[in-house]
Design an enzyme around this catalytic site. Structure first.
Site, PDB file in Angstrom:
ATOM      1  N   GLY A   5       0.833  -1.202   0.000  1.00  0.00           N
ATOM      2  CA  GLY A   5       0.000   0.000   0.000  1.00  0.00           C
ATOM      3  C   GLY A   5       0.863   1.244   0.000  1.00  0.00           C
ATOM      4  CD  GLU A  55       8.049   1.542  10.450  1.00  0.00           C
ATOM      5  OE1 GLU A  55       9.207   1.775  10.833  1.00  0.00           O
ATOM      6  OE2 GLU A  55       7.533   0.413  10.469  1.00  0.00           O
TER       7      GLU A  55
END
Lengths: 740, 211, 317
Positions: A477, A700
């Protein structure tokens, strides 16, 4: 390609294709439902049977008996395989602790104990409920708070870029903290969380003699191949793993799980292909999760705000031989202070295996550290942005001779404050009211390491002049398909639509894989290296000896000579294959990414419900390869941050030893209505120490710090400090102003 | 807030009753009682139209509409995210109305007209909503995407038809395609990748074009 | 999911008779909760009688000036009906606060009344649960009970009725209309429809075997201002921690029922009567005898504060 010195100018710097907000090349497949996910590969193997996995009903103990007679007799059942049919636990890969299958011992709730294979899904599910199992339960430890006081020190690495030794000291923390005129000393908790990716773990397995192919949903193809071969005791060369589309992972699909192991074993027993998906209610307890932490932060500062002492400790739990949640990792690097102490403790818990979930270590670590910084700012009567600015460092604070490759954290803070309207914030909490809403603003810093790792790729110039990229890299993704196509297009002088990208197949060159926000930089750098090889091969094929060969507009040009790529491939395809080898570049500089998160929340003065009103992230993450997909990574991470701050918590039943809210109705993740418009700003600071791409990760980073920014905004809104995530209404309700 | 106290407190409730216990050391688990045989699986014929094409299936009564689509018709665009109506990935339209196909039996759809993501557009000929999702990057992993798109198309229809929502201050009024309205109405479609903000932009574009 | 046979009934009485004569038979309407539970084998019907052809989806005025909502009317249809929106706003508001658009398009009046609890222990067949397996014990007691009941619960079960629609119907003094296998009809006041758990938490309503809900009748409109405020951790698509359905008259009198706290929509006459004295008094009357757990003690102040929010909104309008 050895990368052993900072990248000079190279073809990527043209930025004709790289750095552009190109639409995803896999978009038309994903939006029309034609991208094939693991469980949907009707085409790859004929006569697929359906496997249904049974999970343990107890958390710890052993199975004394399993009666499968009724299940085996049930209509449509092909075969039933139980954990007792496998003499001992199948061997685990190096990063895992919990048994995936085999043997009588139960280590955690919903451990896989059987697979029923039947002609249809309905038959397999129904027969699975006919298996009768007897257990002997042994007492287990399920309560982190109870184990915390006597948990031993234990360092570790998340395997995803965060790590810390058991204890780490610089200077004299105790002395400096005692002497500090202003200090914060608080304890905080973060809960267990589950990845809850939308696609459940799923696999199809088919044997052909002693060769096995699995179509699965996995982030790390090479790890999967290694671990599945080990689990099944087959030579890795007999195994092919294919995972071209992955319905989300977030760390939950870094490793093989019971679905693929049981599909393989089931297919062997059934002598035909078998497909298996974990049922949603099994996922939270059967697979891995982000472990809960109890953290303590002590900050000592001079009255001018300069930190003199920082200590951060964290205790988490895991199965025996498991890893700690490395929540203190960022504290070693984020702020300057001469006196420092960090330590990690690890308790043995008999809950399911704790392991990586998006930004393991930093995500819960920054939820805490950045709340403590907010508390310090208040104690100092200092603006929280200024406090962070004044404590910036350009070197590793533990090793002053070790500089950051690039660090523009201050610019993140300043840019964000300006853009967000931070100056409008009332530093005194509980002052701003908008109807029934108490309104507050919060800021927090984000930090996440940039990991360099080997990554290989192959690129082929086809006869028709198109390019085919092949690597076992995955797109979970993240936009990998697209940034690889952009990289190839930039390097070879073609359009994005002239590039086919094939991913996720273990027959392709081994890549970095997707995890630890290392995928984008390393995998494109690997392709960069392969493209250099292809450029050489093409030049050679064309007999262009000159070192100055240019690739642009579908043509190869050297001096006065020019040919199309199609011409070059007339005699047959030309292949370039190579890999990125970062040597010790990641060690010579401290390589990290930085962010500043700004959030405005409203807290309902009556009910205590918190709703996020505005969000902004400013990211310093090297060159952004595709601002469209990178922005999506960041807003998605911000959304997960809203979940972590406000609602996500696996509820531990400390008697039965399980996460009891194991479905998507009771483990709440954010929905559309929770998420306002989100803004993202990328600073433009390419990092030439990172790779020839000069890129770093963002996936992240976007999560790191969000939770604290929300928590700090809630405090600014209410004046009630909640140090126990998630910040649900019950934790501050009775401290809100009287309304009745 | 005294968090140490929070984590120390016993989970034992103020209400003390016949609480279950994990103290039993030997337990036996079987959801099904042994003995009388299960009723034989029943199968039935059902005929439905999917994306304009008639299909007759002889199907287990237990088969959901979702599994009929995915496993029998091999229309795998509709996704199974939870199989319990908790995620929305299985959203399809039946007679133009969006439903969770995982919580509906195939045999209940005799004569129904089903539209799935495959019926909206193809990679070469995208529906305007599909094109808007690509343009605004309204997805990441793609797994919830077909459900999001089916829902998005249906939501704009529901707003036009005047179906009320929780976002309306006055439920007797006619709803408008505002951000708050669309966010509320799309909330039955979970996207763990967190593409919500972009999905809203895609919907806003399509709503504006059709307004 | 256990095997079952399936039929589509033609008339309400026929449907009722079919369920009565077949052991283990159940009605299916929208199926959104029943199928959910059948997949976990918490519900194990051997035969399903589908009521979609019974023409029970109508919403029509009653001779007494009220409105009758068919058992098979979808939640969306009910919430969208102009008469409901105008005269029974609390019902529209309650319905649209529940579930998701997709689920409301399928969920029906009758099915919503029969929606079973969302206690996580009820949903995990490995856990003891008196509601799922009488006599096995209540795991929620001493377990994770943040979502669960604080009033009207028992030592055998602390689950809640999780729906929203019924909270509004309780405030409106609706009646549940039924037909039995003999074709006899009856009308059950909604306050008597759901049972308190007592020692038999597996018996949730006062319906008899084979008795089919045909509709819900709303009495004449009450006037006043209508509110449904639902409190939850996320902003949508979540069960209520607490919800308040209220109709408030200009003089401050009114009525309210609270969801998320009890085995049934929780309404207390003394609490209605105390409304003019404010939220504190009304909430105290409503929650007399409440026995929360440590996990859900917060619901006590939350009920009061949510009611205060509703009252403040009424006053401001």
């Amino acid at each position: 390609m050895k990368f052993d010195q900072p990248a000079g100018t190279n073809p990527i710097d043209q930025l004709k294709v790289v750095g552009k907000a190109v639409d995803r090349i896999d978009g038309p497949l994903k939006t029309t439902g034609t991208a094939p996910y693991a469980y949907e590969r009707h085409d790859v193997a004929p006569d697929q049977a359906y496997g249904y996995v049974v999970g343990s009903a107890i958390a710890k103990g052993s199975i004394t008996r399993m009666d499968t007679a009724d299940a085996k007799r049930a209509p449509g059942v092909v075969t039933v395989l139980t954990t007792l049919d496998v003499a001992k636990p199948l061997p685990n890969g190096p990063q895992n602790t919990a048994t995936l299958f085999g043997g009588a011992a139960i280590q955690h709730y919903h451990q896989a104990i059987a697979i029923v294979v039947a002609e249809t899904f309905e038959q397999a599910r129904s027969a699975a409920a006919l298996i009768r199992t007897e257990y002997t339960r042994t007492p287990g430890k399920y309560d982190l708070a109870k184990e915390e006081p006597h948990a031993p020190l234990k360092g570790g690495s998340s395997g995803e870029g965060s790590s810390a030794p058991p204890i780490d000291r610089v200077g004299d923390f105790a002395g400096a903290f005692a002497a500090a005129p202003v200090k914060v000393d608080q304890t905080y908790t973060t809960p267990d969380e589950t990845h809850a990716m939308m696609e459940p773990h799923a696999s199809i397995a088919a044997w052909s003699g002693d060769r096995l192919t699995v179509w699965t949903s996995n982030q790390m193809i090479a790890w999967s191949k290694r671990d599945l071969a080990k689990a099944l005791s087959i030579p890795p060369e007999k195994l092919r793993v294919d995972s071209p589309f992955i319905g989300g992972g977030f760390g939950g699909k870094l490793f093989i799980r019971a679905d693929v192991v049981l599909a393989a074993l089931g297919a062997k027993a059934a002598r035909r292909p078998v497909k298996v998906a974990l049922s949603r209610p099994m996922m939270a307890n059967n697979t891995t999760h982000r472990p809960a932490t109890i953290q303590r932060v002590r900050l000592g500062a001079n009255r001018d705000g300069r930190l003199t002492a920082i200590a951060h400790s964290s205790t988490s739990g895991n199965l025996p031989d498991g890893k700690p949640e490395t929540a203190v990792s960022q504290t070693k690097l984020f702020y300057a202070a001469p006196n420092r102490e960090t330590y990690l403790k690890l308790a043995v818990l008999d809950l399911p295996e704790g392991n990586a979930m998006r930004a393991p270590g930093e995500a819960p670590g920054l939820m805490v550290l950045e709340m403590a910084m907010d508390e310090l700012a208040e104690a100092l009567r200092m603006d929280p942005v200024e406090l962070r600015v004044i404590n910036d460092t350009q070197v590793d604070p533990e090793k002053p001779n070790h500089p950051f490759s690039e660090r523009h954290y201050v610019e993140c803070l300043r840019t964000g404050a300006e853009r967000f309207g931070w100056s409008q914030r009332n530093p005194k909490p509980a002052q701003v009211r908008d109807g029934k809403w108490l309104v507050g603003m919060g800021v927090a810093g984000g930090f996440r390491n940039n990991q360099l790792t080997k990554s290989a790729a192959r690129i082929r110039l086809e006869r028709d002049g198109r390019l085919t990229v092949e690597t076992d890299m995955t797109d979970i993704g993240t936009g990998t398909y697209t940034i690889l196509a952009q990289t190839a297009a930039e390097m070879m002088g073609v359009r994005v639509q002239d590039v086919n990208v094939r991913l996720g197949d273990s027959d392709f060159p081994v890549s970095a894989g997707s995890g630890g926000q290392w995928g984008a930089n390393n995998s494109t750098a690997g392709l960069y290296a392969a493209c250099l090889k292809l450029r050489e091969a093409i030049a050679q094929r064309l007999g262009f000896a000159s070192p100055e060969v240019a690739f642009a507009d579908g043509k190869v040009t050297a001096g006065s000579r020019s040919a199309t790529l199609k011409d070059a491939a007339q005699a047959g395809p030309i292949t370039g294959e190579d890999g990125f080898d970062p040597t010790d570049m990641g060690k010579r500089w401290q390589q990290s990414t930085f962010a500043a998160h700004f959030v405005e929340v409203g807290v309902n003065i009556y009910t205590g419900e918190t709703r996020v009103r505005r969000m902004l992230a400013v990211c310093d993450a090297g060159r952004i390869l595709n601002p469209k997909s990178a922005r999506s990574q960041v807003i998605g991470a911000m959304t997960m941050g809203v979940g972590g701050a406000l609602m996500e918590e696996l509820a531990v039943d400390k008697r039965f030893g399980l996460f009891i809210n194991h479905d998507l109705a009771t483990y709440e993740v954010p929905v559309h209505a929770d998420i306002p418009h989100q803004d993202v700003i990328f600073l433009d600071h390419p990092d030439d120490k990172s790779s020839p791409m000069k890129a770093k990760g963002v996936g992240e980073l976007g999560l790191c710090g969000v939770g604290a920014a929300i928590a700090n905004a809630i405090y600014n809104a209410t004046g009630v400090r909640v140090r126990d995530y998630p910040i649900t209404l019950d934790k501050h309700l009775e401290k809100l102003p009287q309304v009745a | 807030m005294d968090q140490a106290g929070e984590t120390e407190i016993s989970r034992r409730g103020l209400l003390v009753g016949s609480a279950a216990t994990a103290a039993l050391t030997t337990i036996s688990v079987a959801d099904a009682q042994p003995g009388p045989a299960q009723p034989a699986p029943a199968s039935m014929k059902v005929t439905m139209s999917v994306n304009g094409k008639r299909h007759s299936l002889e199907i287990d009564t237990r088969t959901t509409l979702l599994d009929a689509l995915r496993e029998h018709l091999e229309l795998t665009g509709s996704k199974k995210g939870c199989d319990h109506g908790q995620c929305g990935a299985c959203t399809v339209m039946v007679g133009g109305t969006r439903i969770n196909s995982c919580l509906s039996l195939a045999v209940m759809h005799e004569g129904d007209e089903i539209t799935t993501i495959e019926g909206l557009g193809t990679p070469d000929k995208l529906h305007p909503m599909q094109a808007a999702f690509v343009k605004h990057d309204g997805y990441q992993c793609g797994y919830c995407t077909p459900g999001q798109i089916c829902s998005a198309v249906a939501v704009l229809g529901e707003i036009k038809a005047g179906v009320p929502s929780h976002a309306m201050a006055d439920v007797t009024a006619r709803p408008q395609a505002t951000n708050d309205e669309m966010r509320e109405r799309m909330s039955g479609n979970i996207c763990r990748c967190g593409a919500y903000s972009n999905i809203l932009e895609a919907m806003t574009e399509v709503a504006g074009a059709s307004a | 999911m256990k095997p079952f046979t399936y039929e589509r009934a033609k008339t309400p009485a026929e449907a009722a008779a079919a369920v009565a004569r077949t052991p283990g038979a159940k009605f299916i309407a929208g199926g959104t909760n029943l199928l959910d539970l059948m997949k976990l084998e918490i519900e194990t019907p051997t035969h399903l009688v589908d009521i979609q052809d019974l023409k029970l989806d109508r919403i029509e005025p009653t001779s007494g000036g009220g409105l009758r909502i068919g058992a098979f009317a979808t939640n969306t249809a009910t919430a969208s009906d102009p008469r409901v929106r105008r005269d029974y706003g609390v019902l529209t508001r309650a319905i649209v606060a529940g579930a998701s658009g997709q689920l409301r398009n399928k969920a029906t009046t009758a099915g919503n009344l029969l929606q079973r609890t969302r206690c996580p222990y009820f949903y995990d067949p490995n856990m003891p649960c008196n509601k799922r397996k009488p006599g096995s014990g209540c795991s929620a007691l001493g377990g994770y009970s943040r979502q669960l009941g604080i009033v009207g619960t028992s030592d055998a079960c602390i689950a809640t009725y999780p729906g929203d629609m019924a909270q509004a119907m309780r405030v409106l003094d609706a009646s549940v209309e039924t037909v039995d296998p003999q074709g006899q009809t009856r009308s059950i006041p909604i306050g008597d429809f759901h049972r308190l758990w007592g020692d038999t938490p597996h018996i949730e309503t006062n319906l008899r075997r084979g008795e089919l809900i045909t509709g819900v009748t709303l009495p004449r409109p009450l006037g006043g201002q209508h509110f449904y405020q639902k409190v939850r951790d996320r902003a949508s698509y979540a069960y209520a921690l607490v919800s308040v359905a209220a109709v408030i008259q200009p003089d401050g009198s009114g009525r309210f029922a609270v969801g998320g706290i009890a085995p049934k929509p929780w309404r207390v006459a003394a609490a209605d009567a105390a409304m003019p004295q404010g939220a504190k008094a009304a909430a105290a009357a409503l929650l007399a005898g409440a026995r929360p757990t440590e996990d859900n003690r917060f619901k006590v102040p939350l009920v009061e504060r949510t009611l205060a929010a509703v009252m403040a909104e009424a006053k401001a309008a």
